[in-house]
Design a protein around this motif. Structure first.
Motif, PDB file in Angstrom:
ATOM      1  N   GLU A 194       9.610   5.263   6.476  1.00 27.62           N
ATOM      2  CA  GLU A 194       8.599   5.804   7.074  1.00 27.62           C
ATOM      3  C   GLU A 194       7.500   4.824   6.857  1.00 27.62           C
ATOM      4  O   GLU A 194       6.469   5.207   7.676  1.00 27.62           O
ATOM      5  CB  GLU A 194       8.117   7.139   5.609  1.00 27.62           C
ATOM      6  N   THR A 195       7.297   3.843   6.478  1.00 25.13           N
ATOM      7  CA  THR A 195       6.293   3.224   6.362  1.00 25.13           C
ATOM      8  C   THR A 195       6.421   2.418   8.316  1.00 25.13           C
ATOM      9  O   THR A 195       5.612   1.808   8.703  1.00 25.13           O
ATOM     10  CB  THR A 195       6.625   1.847   5.930  1.00 25.13           C
ATOM     11  N   LEU A 232       0.650  -1.503  -0.079  1.00 25.99           N
ATOM     12  CA  LEU A 232       0.034  -0.308   0.153  1.00 25.99           C
ATOM     13  C   LEU A 232       0.813   0.868   0.327  1.00 25.99           C
ATOM     14  O   LEU A 232       0.740   2.130  -0.604  1.00 25.99           O
ATOM     15  CB  LEU A 232      -1.057   0.403   1.437  1.00 25.99           C
ATOM     16  N   CYS A 233       2.033   1.279   0.924  1.00 27.30           N
ATOM     17  CA  CYS A 233       2.672   2.033   0.807  1.00 27.30           C
ATOM     18  C   CYS A 233       3.739   2.441  -0.385  1.00 27.30           C
ATOM     19  O   CYS A 233       3.656   4.157  -1.012  1.00 27.30           O
ATOM     20  CB  CYS A 233       3.315   2.610   1.968  1.00 27.30           C
ATOM     21  N   LEU A 234       4.233   1.741  -0.903  1.00 30.45           N
ATOM     22  CA  LEU A 234       4.519   2.035  -2.500  1.00 30.45           C
ATOM     23  C   LEU A 234       3.837   2.034  -3.128  1.00 30.45           C
ATOM     24  O   LEU A 234       3.986   3.233  -4.209  1.00 30.45           O
ATOM     25  CB  LEU A 234       4.953   0.107  -2.822  1.00 30.45           C
ATOM     26  N   VAL A 235       2.223   1.812  -3.081  1.00 29.05           N
ATOM     27  CA  VAL A 235       1.349   2.083  -4.021  1.00 29.05           C
ATOM     28  C   VAL A 235       1.319   4.542  -3.647  1.00 29.05           C
ATOM     29  O   VAL A 235       1.140   5.054  -4.779  1.00 29.05           O
ATOM     30  CB  VAL A 235       0.181   2.325  -3.697  1.00 29.05           C
ATOM     31  N   HIS A 236       1.461   4.720  -2.775  1.00 31.22           N
ATOM     32  CA  HIS A 236       1.259   5.798  -1.969  1.00 31.22           C
ATOM     33  C   HIS A 236       2.961   6.864  -2.546  1.00 31.22           C
ATOM     34  O   HIS A 236       3.107   8.249  -2.031  1.00 31.22           O
ATOM     35  CB  HIS A 236       0.658   5.918  -1.181  1.00 31.22           C
ATOM     36  N   GLY A 237       3.912   5.658  -2.463  1.00 31.20           N
ATOM     37  CA  GLY A 237       5.284   6.308  -2.519  1.00 31.20           C
ATOM     38  C   GLY A 237       5.488   6.896  -1.764  1.00 31.20           C
ATOM     39  O   GLY A 237       6.404   7.486  -1.270  1.00 31.20           O
TER      40      GLY A 237
END
Lengths: 119, 276
Positions: free
Chosen positions: A101-102, A91-96
């Motif tokens: 940070e994740t 999900l975090c990769l989708v949001h960059g």
């Protein structure tokens, strides 16, 4: 069956005895995990990014709490209901959102403290 | 007859993909050691790799998560992982040899899930193959569940490794096979212990796996492995390789690195298979 070894029912490998915050909590998080898993598909990802509210509304099985977690991108909340870090990471990769940070958003610190010292 | 010629264990942190792409000077030692693994595998003349890794909810999902699964195909696409994959190519497979190894494992009592199509490889299998320069060799991917409880027992993983060796050595071909186990050492990628590395845990695993008492790894419980964080469970993949190598193989630690940017206790080990 005659040759099968006796199996201890309360095996330490039993699902319920794994601490929810260490590994995927499959009981509480199935449908939210399913929604996050769906973002590993390019077409789904495009739909999600184009209209997040609509995408989230279209997802099956989610509780209101699940929907709120998704809408608010509440990574700590997802971690606390037992979502695998690997799905949170996707999900975090989708949001960059970066790796550090994740991890911090799920309740960590950076730089981390020593492992042994925190046990 | 076919032969098992090499066993290696190495970490597969996704952060390695960034290092592989950007090749920073600070990671030169790590990059060099993975290349050394590739060079050694080629020096042994290996023409087939059994890659023992764990899927990170990229190929399998909670609705059907196999304890052990083997990919049987002539090529494998790369998992998306939320970003379109870490590599744009496809890994090679070997449908015929894979089928025969799987059949032999079932005959030996290991009821693996057969994945005959559309199995995708995530960073767990892919990153070490890229970093070692072995991506051109045909692979038989073997996924061990280290993510969704219940996970397999270490003793079962050891026995599976021994069965893999028997399967390979029973092949009526002159193939030369290497086992590449990936994962671990300690890492925790979420929660209050995010990013921490359990060096004592890591060094204990390394000391044991290169010793000729490595079968003691098969006695480790899930709780003991979790001392290395959730990533500590990935040591199960190494235990499969250790079972394939057996008790008497010599072992060598090629790398232990705790560079915090990788968030993983990075280990690389060779278990040396005596020539027949």
């Amino acid at each position: 069956m005659a040759n099968s070894p006796k199996v201890e029912v309360d095996s330490e490998l039993a699902v319920d005895r794994f601490p929810a915050l260490i590994m995927t909590n499959v009981r509480n998080s199935y449908w939210l995990s399913r929604s996050l898993f769906s973002l590993n598909d390019q077409n789904n990802r495009m739909e999600y990014l184009a209209d997040r509210d609509r995408y989230i509304a279209s997802q099956q099985g989610l509780s209101q709490h699940d929907r709120d977690l998704l809408t608010n991108l509440d990574l700590r909340g997802m971690y606390e209901v037992g979502i695998s870090i690997y799905l949170i990471r996707s999900l975090c990769l989708v949001h960059g959102i970066g790796f550090v940070e994740t991890g911090v958003a799920t309740g960590g610190t950076w730089p981390p403290q020593s492992f042994e010292g925190r046990r | 007859m076919a032969e098992l010629v090499a066993c290696f264990c190495c970490s597969h942190a996704p952060t390695l993909a960034k290092i592989y792409a950007e090749r920073p000077q600070s990671a030169k030692r790590v990059l060099d050691i993975y290349e050394e693994v590739g060079a050694r595998v080629r020096n042994y003349g290996a023409d087939l790799l059994v890659v023992v890794y764990n899927d990170h909810l990229d190929n399998f999902f909670l609705n059907a998560f196999p304890t052990f699964a083997m990919g049987i195909d002539d090529s494998f696409k790369v998992a998306d992982e939320g970003r379109g994959g870490y590599w744009k190519g496809e890994a090679r497979g070997d449908f015929i040899i894979g089928t025969r190894i799987l059949g032999s494992l079932v005959e030996q009592g290991f009821d693996l899930t057969a994945c005959y199509g559309e199995m995708v490889l995530d960073h767990g299998a892919l990153v070490p193959l890229l970093m070692s320069g072995l991506i051109d060799l045909p692979v038989i991917p073997l996924s061990v569940n280290c993510v969704v409880p219940p996970i397999p027992q270490a003793s079962r993983c050891w026995d599976l490794g021994a069965a893999i060796r028997h399967s390979v050595e029973a092949l009526d071909t002159n193939r030369r096979c290497a086992v590449l186990a990936t994962g671990g050492l300690s890492h925790q990628l979420s929660g209050p212990k995010f990013g921490v590395i359990a060096e004592e845990f890591d060094r204990g695993i390394l000391e044991l796996i290169v010793s000729q008492e490595r079968e003691k790894l098969a006695e480790m419980t899930s709780w003991e492995l979790l001392r290395g964080g959730e990533g500590g469970l990935e040591v199960l993949n190494w235990i499969v390789a250790a079972g394939a190598a057996g008790e008497t193989a010599d072992g060598e630690v090629l790398l232990y690195d705790t560079t915090s940017a990788l968030m993983t206790g990075m280990g690389v080990v060779e278990l040396k298979i005596p020539p027949r």
